[in-house]
Design an enzyme around this catalytic site. Structure first.
Site: not given
Ligand code: NDP
Ligand code: OXD
Length: 309
Positions: A224, A272
């Site tokens: 993000r 994005h």
């Molecule tokens: P998940 O919930 O599967 O994974 C999130 C990961 O981030 C987990 O490993 C979690 O830790 C870690 N995390 C969260 N908070 C912290 C922190 N404070 N410090 C360290 N690690 C942290 O999410 P996804 O992988 O499915 O998606 C991740 C993000 O990708 C979405 O929230 C979105 O913002 C972004 N995204 C962007 C897209 C784009 O087109 N650019 C498309 C889709 C998503 P833990 O394993 O310990 O829970």
């Molecule tokens: C999502 C994104 O969160 O597209 O899926 O950013």
């Protein structure tokens, strides 16, 4: 038990046939024509206007039209106690892994430098190592981070991951929490951020973090935009602490005309699109979630609102 779909008009047009096919005969409402609010039990939402969800008195489940849920949790009037489901779709996961592989290879193979040389008509070989000699660190080692890591590893990169919990992932070195971040950064010549947006991750990509990376490291941010401190990135590129950055997400989207990132020679901007929600596959996933909910079965991928993801 109507289902509301709320997004932009263009998305409504794109999604309508897939949702209609996923729920034949069901009472579907497409924003902004939502009809009588008490009939709505489920809402598929993307950046809902603050207060919209609270105005649905019989709402039972909120389904995010994306993997992230920050666009829902930011609503100060969000009804408490209504479960929120985030999207986990293998189609999207594959898309993100492709994007990450492309951008990591671009940084690894010195594409920025060769583009600059081409612009100058300069024919010059740069020293190049193989992927096995390149360390990649992934911030956010969840669904997307782990899948991208597997693809990068298959290419040959030396990949490690960082998560909040420090979860163990077979085949990878992992680090956790604030205490583990330093070790991850020190070994990451290319840093990929796939973190969810939470109060803890706001501004995490900042000068202090960049200073702990090896000099000349590359950055990919597809998490993000508010996780990046933009002036700190520009300063790190100016000083040479970072060599280049690829950004898919921004504080303000669309990225405003005239923003410095548009024309920066060592920044690549994508709008994005790293992993877009895919209506054909996602519609089936939402249909399954609602079917599970109505049958009293556990619903997959319900987020923890306290954690914020
Ligand atoms: P998940 O919930 O599967 O994974 C999130 C990961 O981030 C987990 O490993 C979690 O830790 C870690 N995390 C969260 N908070 C912290 C922190 N404070 N410090 C360290 N690690 C942290 O999410 P996804 O992988 O499915 O998606 C991740 C993000 O990708 C979405 O929230 C979105 O913002 C972004 N995204 C962007 C897209 C784009 O087109 N650019 C498309 C889709 C998503 P833990 O394993 O310990 O829970
Ligand atoms: C999502 C994104 O969160 O597209 O899926 O950013």
């Amino acid at each position: 038990m109507a289902i509301l779909f709320q997004s932009t008009p263009a998305s409504v047009a794109r999604w309508r046939p897939f949702l209609t096919a996923a729920w034949p005969g069901r009472d579907l409402r497409f924003w902004p024509e939502i009809g009588d609010k008490p009939a709505i039990s489920y809402a598929l939402a993307w950046h809902p206007a603050p207060g919209l969800l609270a105005s649905l008195p019989n709402l039972r489940l909120i389904l995010s039209l994306g993997a992230g849920v920050d666009h829902i949790l930011r609503d100060p009037l969000l009804p408490l106690g209504v479960p929120i489901v985030r999207l986990v779709d293998p189609y999207m996961t594959q898309a993100m892994s492709e994007y990450v592989a492309l951008q990591v290879l671009r940084l690894h193979r010195q594409d920025f430098a060769y583009r600059a040389q081409q612009a100058m008509g300069e024919w010059r070989e740069l020293t190049q190592n193989n992927a096995a000699e390149r360390t990649v660190g992934i911030l956010g080692f969840g669904q997307l981070g782990q899948d991208a890591a597997r693809l990068l590893k298959a290419i040959g990169f030396d990949v490690a991951g960082w998560s909040r919990s420090g979860r163990t992932v077979p085949g990878f070195v992992t680090f956790g929490g604030v205490a583990g971040l330093d070790a991850l950064l020190r070994r990451s010549e290319i840093l990929v951020s796939l973190l969810p947006m939470t109060p803890e991750t706001e501004g995490v990509l900042n000068a202090d973090l960049f200073a702990r990376l090896p000099r000349g490291a590359g950055l990919v941010n597809a998490g993000r935009g508010r996780q990046l401190v933009e002036v700190d990135l520009l300063a790190a590129l100016d000083s040479g602490q970072l060599s280049a950055a690829v950004l898919d997400v921004f504080r303000d989207e669309p990225l405003p005309p005239g923003h410095l990132f548009w024309r920066h020679p060592r920044i690549i901007v994508t709008p994005h699109v790293a992993a877009e929600t895919h209506p054909p596959t996602a519609s089936a996933i939402y249909a399954q979630a609602i079917a599970d909910f109505e049958a009293g079965r556990p619903v997959a991928n319900v987020i923890d609102p306290q954690r914020g993801y």
